[in-house]
Design a protein around this motif. Structure first.
Motif, PDB file in Angstrom:
ATOM      1  N   ILE A 369       0.812  -1.336  -0.184  1.00 34.34           N
ATOM      2  CA  ILE A 369      -0.034  -0.049  -0.113  1.00 34.34           C
ATOM      3  C   ILE A 369       0.938   1.180  -0.093  1.00 34.34           C
ATOM      4  O   ILE A 369       1.708   1.270   0.829  1.00 34.34           O
ATOM      5  CB  ILE A 369      -0.914  -0.043   1.201  1.00 34.34           C
ATOM      6  CG1 ILE A 369      -1.760  -1.399   1.280  1.00 34.34           C
ATOM      7  CG2 ILE A 369      -1.635   1.356   1.204  1.00 34.34           C
ATOM      8  CD1 ILE A 369      -2.482  -1.377   2.593  1.00 34.34           C
ATOM      9  N   SER A 370       0.812   1.984  -1.015  1.00 41.98           N
ATOM     10  CA  SER A 370       1.421   3.253  -1.372  1.00 41.98           C
ATOM     11  C   SER A 370       0.763   4.549  -0.634  1.00 41.98           C
ATOM     12  O   SER A 370      -0.255   4.594  -0.898  1.00 41.98           O
ATOM     13  CB  SER A 370       1.941   3.532  -2.600  1.00 41.98           C
ATOM     14  OG  SER A 370       2.546   4.667  -2.910  1.00 41.98           O
ATOM     15  N   ILE A 371       1.441   5.429   0.206  1.00 41.76           N
ATOM     16  CA  ILE A 371       0.625   6.518   0.818  1.00 41.76           C
ATOM     17  C   ILE A 371       0.886   7.545  -0.297  1.00 41.76           C
ATOM     18  O   ILE A 371       1.979   8.014  -0.786  1.00 41.76           O
ATOM     19  CB  ILE A 371       1.694   6.742   2.110  1.00 41.76           C
ATOM     20  CG1 ILE A 371       1.351   5.884   2.970  1.00 41.76           C
ATOM     21  CG2 ILE A 371       1.068   8.184   2.626  1.00 41.76           C
ATOM     22  CD1 ILE A 371       2.207   6.214   4.442  1.00 41.76           C
ATOM     23  N   SER A 372      -0.268   8.463  -0.196  1.00 46.45           N
ATOM     24  CA  SER A 372      -0.376   9.317  -1.039  1.00 46.45           C
ATOM     25  C   SER A 372      -0.025  10.736  -0.312  1.00 46.45           C
ATOM     26  O   SER A 372       0.569  11.711  -1.013  1.00 46.45           O
ATOM     27  CB  SER A 372      -1.815   9.461  -1.788  1.00 46.45           C
ATOM     28  OG  SER A 372      -1.997  10.784  -2.468  1.00 46.45           O
ATOM     29  N   SER A 373      -0.411  10.736   0.644  1.00 47.18           N
ATOM     30  CA  SER A 373      -0.435  12.019   1.770  1.00 47.18           C
ATOM     31  C   SER A 373      -0.557  11.686   3.008  1.00 47.18           C
ATOM     32  O   SER A 373      -1.390  10.858   3.419  1.00 47.18           O
ATOM     33  CB  SER A 373      -1.168  13.237   1.136  1.00 47.18           C
ATOM     34  OG  SER A 373      -2.505  13.025   1.214  1.00 47.18           O
ATOM     35  N   VAL A 374      -0.260  12.831   3.983  1.00 42.90           N
ATOM     36  CA  VAL A 374      -0.309  12.519   5.328  1.00 42.90           C
ATOM     37  C   VAL A 374      -0.704  14.039   5.885  1.00 42.90           C
ATOM     38  O   VAL A 374      -0.079  14.853   5.474  1.00 42.90           O
ATOM     39  CB  VAL A 374       0.911  11.881   6.151  1.00 42.90           C
ATOM     40  CG1 VAL A 374       0.907  11.873   7.660  1.00 42.90           C
ATOM     41  CG2 VAL A 374       1.169  10.605   5.405  1.00 42.90           C
ATOM     42  N   ILE A 390      -4.211   9.786   6.799  1.00 42.84           N
ATOM     43  CA  ILE A 390      -3.343   9.104   5.582  1.00 42.84           C
ATOM     44  C   ILE A 390      -4.390   8.968   4.631  1.00 42.84           C
ATOM     45  O   ILE A 390      -5.300   8.132   4.494  1.00 42.84           O
ATOM     46  CB  ILE A 390      -2.681   7.786   6.003  1.00 42.84           C
ATOM     47  CG1 ILE A 390      -1.846   8.181   7.293  1.00 42.84           C
ATOM     48  CG2 ILE A 390      -1.811   7.275   4.965  1.00 42.84           C
ATOM     49  CD1 ILE A 390      -1.322   6.982   7.956  1.00 42.84           C
ATOM     50  N   LEU A 391      -3.804   9.440   3.335  1.00 39.81           N
ATOM     51  CA  LEU A 391      -4.515   8.992   1.963  1.00 39.81           C
ATOM     52  C   LEU A 391      -3.637   8.080   1.190  1.00 39.81           C
ATOM     53  O   LEU A 391      -2.286   8.177   1.344  1.00 39.81           O
ATOM     54  CB  LEU A 391      -4.810  10.166   1.152  1.00 39.81           C
ATOM     55  CG  LEU A 391      -5.753  11.281   1.789  1.00 39.81           C
ATOM     56  CD1 LEU A 391      -6.034  12.340   0.759  1.00 39.81           C
ATOM     57  CD2 LEU A 391      -7.182  10.841   2.474  1.00 39.81           C
ATOM     58  N   THR A 392      -4.284   7.041   0.656  1.00 42.68           N
ATOM     59  CA  THR A 392      -3.360   5.865   0.001  1.00 42.68           C
ATOM     60  C   THR A 392      -3.540   6.234  -1.565  1.00 42.68           C
ATOM     61  O   THR A 392      -4.758   6.830  -1.853  1.00 42.68           O
ATOM     62  CB  THR A 392      -3.585   4.480   0.585  1.00 42.68           C
ATOM     63  OG1 THR A 392      -4.974   4.155  -0.198  1.00 42.68           O
ATOM     64  CG2 THR A 392      -3.520   4.456   1.903  1.00 42.68           C
ATOM     65  N   HIS A 393      -2.734   5.422  -2.278  1.00 45.27           N
ATOM     66  CA  HIS A 393      -2.784   5.300  -3.594  1.00 45.27           C
ATOM     67  C   HIS A 393      -3.817   3.940  -3.632  1.00 45.27           C
ATOM     68  O   HIS A 393      -4.193   3.436  -2.823  1.00 45.27           O
ATOM     69  CB  HIS A 393      -1.614   5.032  -4.360  1.00 45.27           C
ATOM     70  CG  HIS A 393      -0.822   6.243  -4.532  1.00 45.27           C
ATOM     71  ND1 HIS A 393      -1.312   7.427  -5.235  1.00 45.27           N
ATOM     72  CD2 HIS A 393       0.202   6.584  -3.956  1.00 45.27           C
ATOM     73  CE1 HIS A 393      -0.338   8.325  -5.183  1.00 45.27           C
ATOM     74  NE2 HIS A 393       0.467   7.972  -4.629  1.00 45.27           N
ATOM     75  N   LYS A 394      -4.175   3.777  -5.114  1.00 43.77           N
ATOM     76  CA  LYS A 394      -5.174   2.479  -5.243  1.00 43.77           C
ATOM     77  C   LYS A 394      -4.381   1.294  -4.564  1.00 43.77           C
ATOM     78  O   LYS A 394      -3.397   0.805  -4.725  1.00 43.77           O
ATOM     79  CB  LYS A 394      -5.528   2.427  -6.609  1.00 43.77           C
ATOM     80  CG  LYS A 394      -6.480   3.293  -6.985  1.00 43.77           C
ATOM     81  CD  LYS A 394      -7.131   2.759  -8.307  1.00 43.77           C
ATOM     82  CE  LYS A 394      -8.329   3.842  -8.621  1.00 43.77           C
ATOM     83  NZ  LYS A 394      -8.971   3.369  -9.934  1.00 43.77           N
TER      84      LYS A 394
END
Length: 424
Positions: A369-374, A390-394
């Motif tokens: 799971i890749s993090i998009s922003s924090v 935390i927002l993740t990528h797909k």
């Protein structure tokens, strides 16, 4: 032409009023008057605007009356409505209903009976109130393939989420107000837990994909855990939270789910507020088709019922069969919910100390799971904890579920917040 009505509540009363108000238009359309012979009610002593001579508490007086060719069911609930509809069809009577629960749970069975007996069952009012959804899908889009459905089809939950955002009020407070105003039932569980939306998505998807979708096959979450903080963070990040009914049909698999969803402000569904509903259909040839309107209310529902009544009555009077029902034709292959592929919003409280984010990022990374922003909000030293968003990528649902289980075991976790899916 004589009809019977099963149910004398708000919708039954509205239908009675509408038929009498529109009697001249109905006469011009049908060539003869439409007469309501009997209305089934539970309590004959209750004060109503329907004259007592037209009321009965015995369903057999309607179902087995040879003069009645069409029966309208507006009782609500699975039983005894399902039993009454089934009996009516077996008596070779056309049926019009607003009952989403019966159609979602027993639609395929009732359609088989209707076909065998040479009659039909119509239920435009079961989904979307006054919005012409079913006719749009089963007639206007019968050949053009619907590939996706994105829908807000519950006015109660949409009202609650709208009020939370606009007035910065908590869920429980807004729910109590919705109950007081009549937008929510005394027992609001079917709405806020997503069950009402699930029934409606089962119906829409069955018609859109010409198959049978059972409610129990639909992954479902409600809005009861959505907090004001989630609403505020969504706004800060450029999103709104809506309870969405989502279905997709690709590569022979159908993905069906109901849950709170963050959608960007640029989405046409983000501007659907209050008790209004909207349904975005993505078709193979037509592209996007958006339908919007009042999703509930006695009179919008009565107009949808009347539309079905006129069509059915025309068929009865002039022997013009119209079987546009392409639902329930093929078996369905439902995509497992753990294979959902989307973005996620995570909110949690952690100890305010160095290395915390690294521990969480490590677990997410190990689950691909890749993090998009924090976002980390400042907290006082006395509290000793920090709130992380935390927002993740797909990623896949199964990967996220495993990661959340592991995060919840970390000693640095103070309090779990929310997990909300993000769609664009």
């Amino acid at each position: 032409m004589k009809i019977g009505i099963l149910g004398g509540g708000q919708v039954g009363q509205a239908l009675w009023d509408t038929i009498h108000m529109e009697k001249e238009n109905i006469l011009n359309i049908l060539g003869e008057p439409l007469e309501i012979k009997k209305v089934l009610v539970r309590d004959l002593s209750k004060k109503r605007d329907i004259p007592k001579d037209f009321l009965t508490n015995n369903p057999d007086e309607i179902i087995y009356d040879k003069e009645i060719s069409l029966i309208v069911e507006v009782m609500g609930g699975e039983e005894p409505a399902h039993t009454y509809i089934k009996r009516a069809l077996e008596e070779k009577k056309f049926v019009v209903t607003a009952n989403k629960e019966v159609i979602a749970l027993h639609g395929d069975e009732l359609h088989k009976i209707a076909r065998k007996k040479g009659v039909d069952i119509a239920f435009e009012a079961s989904v979307g109130g006054g919005i012409p959804l079913i006719k749009t899908i089963k007639e206007a889009m019968a050949v053009d393939k619907v590939k996706e459905i994105w829908a807000i089809v519950n006015g109660t939950t949409n009202y609650i989420l709208t009020k939370m955002e606009e007035e910065l009020r908590d869920f429980e407070e807004v729910l109590r107000e919705a109950q007081k105003l009549g937008y929510a039932e005394p027992d609001p569980s079917k709405d806020i837990l997503g069950l009402d939306t699930k029934f409606k998505l089962a119906i829409l998807s069955s018609f859109a994909y010409h198959t049978t979708i059972k409610p129990e096959e639909i992954y479902t979450e409600g809005i009861e855990k959505i907090s004001l903080r989630d609403i505020q963070y969504a706004k800060e990040l450029g999103y709104k939270i809506k309870l969405l009914a989502i279905s997709k049909f690709y590569n022979g698999e159908i993905e069906v789910r109901v849950h709170p969803t963050m959608i960007p402000l640029s989405s046409p569904l983000s501007s659907v507020n209050g008790v209004y509903n909207a349904i975005l259909l993505r078709a193979e040839k037509r592209g996007d088709v958006l339908l919007y309107g009042e999703g509930a209310g006695p009179y919008p529902t009565a107009m949808a019922l009347l539309s079905d009544i006129l069509e059915a009555t025309h068929t009865i009077l002039y022997s013009v069969p119209r079987y546009y029902s392409f639902a329930y034709l093929y078996p369905s292959k439902i995509k497992p919910s753990d294979e959902i592929y989307t973005r996620y919003y995570i909110r949690l409280w952690v100890k305010d100390q160095p290395g915390v984010l690294a521990q969480i990022a490590k677990i997410l990374g190990e689950n691909h799971i890749s993090i998009s922003s924090v976002i980390q909000k400042e907290t006082s030293e006395k509290e000793g904890k920090a709130e992380l968003v935390i927002l993740t990528h797909k990623t896949y649902e199964k990967s996220m579920s495993k990661a959340i289980e592991e995060i919840k075991l970390l000693p640095i976790l103070e309090e779990w917040g929310s997990l909300i899916r993000i769609e664009v």
